[in-house]
Structure formats: structure tokens, C-alpha cells
Motif scaffolding. Structure first.
Motif, PDB file in Angstrom:
ATOM      1  N   LEU A   6       4.687  25.131 -76.113  1.00  0.00           N
ATOM      2  CA  LEU A   6       4.931  26.173 -75.111  1.00  0.00           C
ATOM      3  C   LEU A   6       5.880  25.586 -74.082  1.00  0.00           C
ATOM      4  O   LEU A   6       5.534  24.635 -73.387  1.00  0.00           O
ATOM      5  CB  LEU A   6       3.622  26.604 -74.435  1.00  0.00           C
ATOM      6  CG  LEU A   6       2.520  27.136 -75.341  1.00  0.00           C
ATOM      7  CD1 LEU A   6       1.311  27.570 -74.518  1.00  0.00           C
ATOM      8  CD2 LEU A   6       3.007  28.284 -76.217  1.00  0.00           C
ATOM      9  N   PHE A   7       7.080  26.131 -74.017  1.00  0.00           N
ATOM     10  CA  PHE A   7       8.123  25.588 -73.150  1.00  0.00           C
ATOM     11  C   PHE A   7       8.591  26.684 -72.208  1.00  0.00           C
ATOM     12  O   PHE A   7       9.223  27.655 -72.625  1.00  0.00           O
ATOM     13  CB  PHE A   7       9.280  25.079 -74.008  1.00  0.00           C
ATOM     14  CG  PHE A   7      10.424  24.517 -73.217  1.00  0.00           C
ATOM     15  CD1 PHE A   7      10.231  23.484 -72.316  1.00  0.00           C
ATOM     16  CD2 PHE A   7      11.699  25.028 -73.383  1.00  0.00           C
ATOM     17  CE1 PHE A   7      11.295  22.969 -71.583  1.00  0.00           C
ATOM     18  CE2 PHE A   7      12.773  24.521 -72.673  1.00  0.00           C
ATOM     19  CZ  PHE A   7      12.563  23.484 -71.763  1.00  0.00           C
ATOM     20  N   GLY A   8       8.234  26.538 -70.935  1.00  0.00           N
ATOM     21  CA  GLY A   8       8.624  27.576 -69.996  1.00  0.00           C
ATOM     22  C   GLY A   8       8.162  27.304 -68.588  1.00  0.00           C
ATOM     23  O   GLY A   8       7.920  26.166 -68.199  1.00  0.00           O
ATOM     24  N   VAL A  43       1.008  21.974 -77.391  1.00  0.00           N
ATOM     25  CA  VAL A  43       1.625  21.065 -76.432  1.00  0.00           C
ATOM     26  C   VAL A  43       2.210  21.957 -75.356  1.00  0.00           C
ATOM     27  O   VAL A  43       3.150  22.705 -75.609  1.00  0.00           O
ATOM     28  CB  VAL A  43       2.726  20.200 -77.087  1.00  0.00           C
ATOM     29  CG1 VAL A  43       3.420  19.347 -76.040  1.00  0.00           C
ATOM     30  CG2 VAL A  43       2.146  19.349 -78.199  1.00  0.00           C
ATOM     31  N   ASN A  44       1.610  21.919 -74.181  1.00  0.00           N
ATOM     32  CA  ASN A  44       2.025  22.832 -73.125  1.00  0.00           C
ATOM     33  C   ASN A  44       3.008  22.148 -72.180  1.00  0.00           C
ATOM     34  O   ASN A  44       2.653  21.212 -71.469  1.00  0.00           O
ATOM     35  CB  ASN A  44       0.823  23.358 -72.349  1.00  0.00           C
ATOM     36  CG  ASN A  44       1.180  24.583 -71.542  1.00  0.00           C
ATOM     37  OD1 ASN A  44       2.209  24.615 -70.877  1.00  0.00           O
ATOM     38  ND2 ASN A  44       0.331  25.596 -71.594  1.00  0.00           N
ATOM     39  N   LEU A  45       4.244  22.608 -72.208  1.00  0.00           N
ATOM     40  CA  LEU A  45       5.311  22.084 -71.353  1.00  0.00           C
ATOM     41  C   LEU A  45       5.737  23.141 -70.332  1.00  0.00           C
ATOM     42  O   LEU A  45       6.890  23.205 -69.934  1.00  0.00           O
ATOM     43  CB  LEU A  45       6.509  21.645 -72.206  1.00  0.00           C
ATOM     44  CG  LEU A  45       6.216  20.566 -73.259  1.00  0.00           C
ATOM     45  CD1 LEU A  45       7.458  20.282 -74.099  1.00  0.00           C
ATOM     46  CD2 LEU A  45       5.697  19.296 -72.617  1.00  0.00           C
ATOM     47  N   GLY A  46       4.783  23.958 -69.916  1.00  0.00           N
ATOM     48  CA  GLY A  46       5.045  24.948 -68.876  1.00  0.00           C
ATOM     49  C   GLY A  46       4.997  24.290 -67.504  1.00  0.00           C
ATOM     50  O   GLY A  46       4.121  23.481 -67.238  1.00  0.00           O
ATOM     51  N   LYS A  47       5.951  24.637 -66.641  1.00  0.00           N
ATOM     52  CA  LYS A  47       5.997  24.072 -65.282  1.00  0.00           C
ATOM     53  C   LYS A  47       6.234  25.168 -64.259  1.00  0.00           C
ATOM     54  O   LYS A  47       7.109  26.013 -64.427  1.00  0.00           O
ATOM     55  CB  LYS A  47       7.097  23.019 -65.164  1.00  0.00           C
ATOM     56  CG  LYS A  47       6.786  21.756 -65.928  1.00  0.00           C
ATOM     57  CD  LYS A  47       7.666  20.608 -65.491  1.00  0.00           C
ATOM     58  CE  LYS A  47       7.257  19.341 -66.227  1.00  0.00           C
ATOM     59  NZ  LYS A  47       8.141  18.223 -65.931  1.00  0.00           N
ATOM     60  N   ARG A  48       5.453  25.101 -63.202  1.00  0.00           N
ATOM     61  CA  ARG A  48       5.556  26.103 -62.137  1.00  0.00           C
ATOM     62  C   ARG A  48       6.912  26.052 -61.440  1.00  0.00           C
ATOM     63  O   ARG A  48       7.489  24.987 -61.248  1.00  0.00           O
ATOM     64  CB  ARG A  48       4.473  25.861 -61.081  1.00  0.00           C
ATOM     65  CG  ARG A  48       3.112  26.204 -61.542  1.00  0.00           C
ATOM     66  CD  ARG A  48       2.119  26.125 -60.423  1.00  0.00           C
ATOM     67  NE  ARG A  48       1.936  24.735 -60.022  1.00  0.00           N
ATOM     68  CZ  ARG A  48       1.045  24.329 -59.155  1.00  0.00           C
ATOM     69  NH1 ARG A  48       0.262  25.173 -58.555  1.00  0.00           N
ATOM     70  NH2 ARG A  48       0.938  23.067 -58.847  1.00  0.00           N
ATOM     71  N   LEU A  56      16.595  24.280 -68.988  1.00  0.00           N
ATOM     72  CA  LEU A  56      17.690  23.727 -69.781  1.00  0.00           C
ATOM     73  C   LEU A  56      17.852  22.233 -69.523  1.00  0.00           C
ATOM     74  O   LEU A  56      18.127  21.462 -70.450  1.00  0.00           O
ATOM     75  CB  LEU A  56      18.985  24.473 -69.462  1.00  0.00           C
ATOM     76  CG  LEU A  56      20.198  24.109 -70.304  1.00  0.00           C
ATOM     77  CD1 LEU A  56      19.933  24.307 -71.792  1.00  0.00           C
ATOM     78  CD2 LEU A  56      21.409  24.930 -69.850  1.00  0.00           C
ATOM     79  N   ALA A  57      17.617  21.814 -68.286  1.00  0.00           N
ATOM     80  CA  ALA A  57      17.755  20.402 -67.928  1.00  0.00           C
ATOM     81  C   ALA A  57      16.711  19.523 -68.622  1.00  0.00           C
ATOM     82  O   ALA A  57      16.927  18.316 -68.778  1.00  0.00           O
ATOM     83  CB  ALA A  57      17.646  20.229 -66.410  1.00  0.00           C
ATOM     84  N   ARG A  58      15.602  20.119 -69.054  1.00  0.00           N
ATOM     85  CA  ARG A  58      14.567  19.314 -69.723  1.00  0.00           C
ATOM     86  C   ARG A  58      14.267  19.784 -71.151  1.00  0.00           C
ATOM     87  O   ARG A  58      13.209  19.499 -71.705  1.00  0.00           O
ATOM     88  CB  ARG A  58      13.302  19.266 -68.874  1.00  0.00           C
ATOM     89  CG  ARG A  58      12.571  20.552 -68.706  1.00  0.00           C
ATOM     90  CD  ARG A  58      11.309  20.397 -67.849  1.00  0.00           C
ATOM     91  NE  ARG A  58      10.602  21.657 -67.748  1.00  0.00           N
ATOM     92  CZ  ARG A  58       9.560  22.004 -68.511  1.00  0.00           C
ATOM     93  NH1 ARG A  58       9.071  21.158 -69.397  1.00  0.00           N
ATOM     94  NH2 ARG A  58       8.975  23.179 -68.356  1.00  0.00           N
ATOM     95  N   VAL A  59      15.224  20.484 -71.758  1.00  0.00           N
ATOM     96  CA  VAL A  59      15.004  21.000 -73.110  1.00  0.00           C
ATOM     97  C   VAL A  59      14.764  19.876 -74.105  1.00  0.00           C
ATOM     98  O   VAL A  59      14.028  20.050 -75.089  1.00  0.00           O
ATOM     99  CB  VAL A  59      16.155  21.936 -73.554  1.00  0.00           C
ATOM    100  CG1 VAL A  59      17.435  21.149 -73.839  1.00  0.00           C
ATOM    101  CG2 VAL A  59      15.736  22.773 -74.752  1.00  0.00           C
ATOM    102  N   ASP A  60      15.329  18.693 -73.865  1.00  0.00           N
ATOM    103  CA  ASP A  60      15.109  17.564 -74.784  1.00  0.00           C
ATOM    104  C   ASP A  60      13.633  17.217 -74.901  1.00  0.00           C
ATOM    105  O   ASP A  60      13.171  16.792 -75.962  1.00  0.00           O
ATOM    106  CB  ASP A  60      15.898  16.330 -74.338  1.00  0.00           C
ATOM    107  CG  ASP A  60      17.397  16.495 -74.534  1.00  0.00           C
ATOM    108  OD1 ASP A  60      17.801  17.458 -75.235  1.00  0.00           O
ATOM    109  OD2 ASP A  60      18.168  15.681 -74.004  1.00  0.00           O
ATOM    110  N   GLU A  61      12.894  17.391 -73.820  1.00  0.00           N
ATOM    111  CA  GLU A  61      11.451  17.130 -73.824  1.00  0.00           C
ATOM    112  C   GLU A  61      10.765  18.039 -74.853  1.00  0.00           C
ATOM    113  O   GLU A  61       9.882  17.603 -75.597  1.00  0.00           O
ATOM    114  CB  GLU A  61      10.897  17.383 -72.420  1.00  0.00           C
ATOM    115  CG  GLU A  61       9.422  17.167 -72.248  1.00  0.00           C
ATOM    116  CD  GLU A  61       8.935  17.509 -70.840  1.00  0.00           C
ATOM    117  OE1 GLU A  61       7.728  17.368 -70.613  1.00  0.00           O
ATOM    118  OE2 GLU A  61       9.742  17.928 -69.982  1.00  0.00           O
ATOM    119  N   ALA A  62      11.177  19.283 -74.903  1.00  0.00           N
ATOM    120  CA  ALA A  62      10.596  20.226 -75.862  1.00  0.00           C
ATOM    121  C   ALA A  62      11.046  19.913 -77.284  1.00  0.00           C
ATOM    122  O   ALA A  62      10.257  20.023 -78.226  1.00  0.00           O
ATOM    123  CB  ALA A  62      10.977  21.654 -75.479  1.00  0.00           C
ATOM    124  N   VAL A  63      12.296  19.516 -77.449  1.00  0.00           N
ATOM    125  CA  VAL A  63      12.801  19.152 -78.777  1.00  0.00           C
ATOM    126  C   VAL A  63      12.033  17.946 -79.311  1.00  0.00           C
ATOM    127  O   VAL A  63      11.602  17.916 -80.471  1.00  0.00           O
ATOM    128  CB  VAL A  63      14.318  18.870 -78.735  1.00  0.00           C
ATOM    129  CG1 VAL A  63      14.809  18.304 -80.057  1.00  0.00           C
ATOM    130  CG2 VAL A  63      15.089  20.142 -78.363  1.00  0.00           C
TER     131      VAL A  63
END
Length: 193
Positions: A6-8, A43-48, A56-63
């Protein structure tokens, strides 16, 4: 074990009463298990507070998380705080999606706001971001869940939104969102055969 990333923004972080929680993760996994698809982890990569530019600046983390499925959801902060124009938002989302195998991506649009509570909110503006997300998804060929539409086809959409802030889903709203995401994953799995 298969992985759902989850990326958002805070919508995917499961924010309840101002704090991130596991509520959305649990609902997605429960729904998938009930549908006969157990064995997933989230894997929750959601950030307030993040805009699509932040994402976009941290899309590599999701990849790097190497998800079997990736749910991408930005736009509320772009719209609500007017951090990015609709055009910049669209470019950011397009670039994010193109970082993944399109068959793995589910794009989740921005949702409905209870503007009686979040008075700076503007649902007409939210819908412009929804339309841009849908256009980008169609152009690239990825699945899209129109959260705004799903929340507003009901006569009382405010029931799906927390009275705490007027932005984030209520418990019922997160349950509904988890079911929508799980259904989309199920459809992708069935299509794969």
C-alpha cells in the motif's frame, strides 16, 4: 507469502482519530481470506500529509518492497492543500505507475470529503483529481478504483467518513475500502488463471 504494498498518503495509512493504524491492512487480508485467497501480507507505506510529489520522491521504497500487488493512492493532499495542480498530479501519478509492472498496479482515487467538518475541502476539486487519476489509469492500462464514486453512490456518504476530521474513512469506510481492494486483487488473480 505473497505481498500487497500500500503506497500512498494517510488514506492508505489507515488513519483513525489522527493516528495511523492497521485497520485497512486487516480488512484487506480478512476479505481476501474470506474469498479463498489466504497467505498474503500487507506492507503499508502510507504516510500522512503526502502529496503526489512527496510520493514520487520515495517511489523507490515501494519498488524495493517487491509487491505482488501495489495499491497507489495520492491526491487528497494535492487537492485539499492545493499542493499540486491537477496536471502536475497526473504527471506524478503516471511516473509512479510506470515504476511498476502495470499488471500489479491498482490505482485508488481520492475520496469524498465531509465538507461540513473539513470546511476547506471542496468535493468539486476532489472530483477533478479523481478524473485525472482515471484518465492516467486508462492511458497506461492499469486497474482503478474510483473511491469517490463508490462512497457517493450511497445516500449518506458521511457515514463512511470519520467525524473526527471529515477526511478519513470511518470504521465502516475502511471496511468498505478493504473490500474494494480485495475484490480488485481477486479479479486480477482470477484473470491470471
Amino acid at each position: 507469502m505473497k505481498k500487497i504494498v500500500l503506497f500512498g498518503d494517510s488514506l492508505l495509512a489507515g488513519v483513525m482519530k489522527g493516528e495511523p493504524s492497521e485497520i485497512l491492512n486487516r480488512y484487506i487480508l480478512d476479505e481476501l481470506t474470506e474469498m479463498g485467497f489466504p497467505g498474503y501480507e500487507v506492507v503499508n507505506l502510507g504516510k500522512r500529509g503526502e502529496s503526489s510529489t512527496d510520493g514520487l520522491a520515495r517511489v523507490d521504497e515501494a519498488v524495493e518492497a517487491q509487491g505482488d500487488f501495489v495499491v497507489i493512492s495520492f491526491g487528497t493532499n494535492d487537492s485539499l492543500r492545493q499542493k499540486n495542480t491537477v496536471e502536475v498530479f497526473g504527471e506524478n501519478i503516471k511516473e509512479m505507475i510506470e515504476s511498476f509492472d502495470a499488471s500489479k498496479v491498482i490505482l485508488l482515487t481520492t475520496g469524498y470529503l465531509n465538507t461540513a467538518i473539513i470546511t476547506m475541502g471542496d468535493n468539486n476539486r476532489q472530483q477533478r483529481y479523481v478524473q485525472k487519476a482515471k484518465q492516467v489509469a486508462e492511458d497506461i492500462g492499469v486497474n482503478v478504483i474510483d473511491l469517490y464514486h463508490h462512497l457517493t453512490v450511497y445516500p449518506k456518504p458521511n457515514e463512511f467518513i470519520q467525524t473526527f476530521d471529515g477526511i478519513h474513512p470511518s470504521t465502516e469506510g475502511y471496511h468498505f475500502l478493504g473490500a474494494l481492494i480485495a475484490r480488485d486483487i481477486k479479479e486480477k488473480l482470477l484473470a491470471e488463471g
